[in-house]
Design a protein around this motif. Structure first.
Motif, PDB file in Angstrom:
ATOM      1  N   UNK A  58      -4.097   4.679  -4.443  1.00  0.00           N
ATOM      2  CA  UNK A  58      -3.653   5.299  -3.190  1.00  0.00           C
ATOM      3  C   UNK A  58      -3.802   4.327  -2.024  1.00  0.00           C
ATOM      4  N   UNK A  59      -4.908   3.592  -1.972  1.00  0.00           N
ATOM      5  CA  UNK A  59      -5.108   2.607  -0.908  1.00  0.00           C
ATOM      6  C   UNK A  59      -4.093   1.475  -1.014  1.00  0.00           C
ATOM      7  N   UNK A  60      -3.793   1.074  -2.225  1.00  0.00           N
ATOM      8  CA  UNK A  60      -2.813   0.017  -2.440  1.00  0.00           C
ATOM      9  C   UNK A  60      -1.432   0.458  -1.956  1.00  0.00           C
ATOM     10  N   UNK A  61      -1.068   1.704  -2.224  1.00  0.00           N
ATOM     11  CA  UNK A  61       0.228   2.237  -1.767  1.00  0.00           C
ATOM     12  C   UNK A  61       0.286   2.310  -0.243  1.00  0.00           C
ATOM     13  N   UNK A  64       0.736  -1.143   1.194  1.00  0.00           N
ATOM     14  CA  UNK A  64       2.080  -1.650   0.899  1.00  0.00           C
ATOM     15  C   UNK A  64       3.126  -1.043   1.832  1.00  0.00           C
ATOM     16  N   UNK A  65       2.878   0.178   2.304  1.00  0.00           N
ATOM     17  CA  UNK A  65       3.823   0.877   3.182  1.00  0.00           C
ATOM     18  C   UNK A  65       3.678   0.484   4.645  1.00  0.00           C
ATOM     19  N   UNK A  66       2.691  -0.299   4.989  1.00  0.00           N
ATOM     20  CA  UNK A  66       2.469  -0.691   6.395  1.00  0.00           C
ATOM     21  C   UNK A  66       3.337  -1.853   6.776  1.00  0.00           C
TER      22      UNK A  66
END
Length: 66
Positions: A58-61, A64-66
Motif C-alpha cells: 500500500x505504501x509503495x502504491x 508511486x501515485x505521487x
C-alpha cells in the motif's frame, strides 16, 4: 552386504500390525522429531508477515501515485 537383519521383510510391517508394534516399541520417530513447534505462534508470525507485506504494498502504491 545385507542392510537389514536376516529374515526381516518389509511385508512384515503392515497397517494391520502397526498399532501393536507402536505399543511394543514406542514411537520410533520421537527422538528424530524433537519437541516440535508452537503452531499458534507460527500462524501468528505468518499473519504478522502478511499484514506487514500488505502495508508495504500500500505504501509503495501511494508513493508511486505521487
Amino acid at each position: 552386504m545385507e542392510r537389514t537383519k536376516k529374515g526381516l521383510k518389509p511385508t512384515n510391517f503392515t497397517i494391520e500390525n502397526a498399532l501393536e508394534r507402536i505399543k511394543e516399541k514406542g514411537d520410533l520417530f520421537k527422538p528424530v522429531l524433537g519437541k516440535g513447534i508452537d503452531m499458534m505462534k507460527a500462524l501468528e508470525m505468518l499473519e504478522n508477515l502478511r499484514v506487514s507485506y500488505f502495508i508495504f504494498i500500500m505504501n509503495k502504491k501511494r508513493t508511486a501515485n505521487k
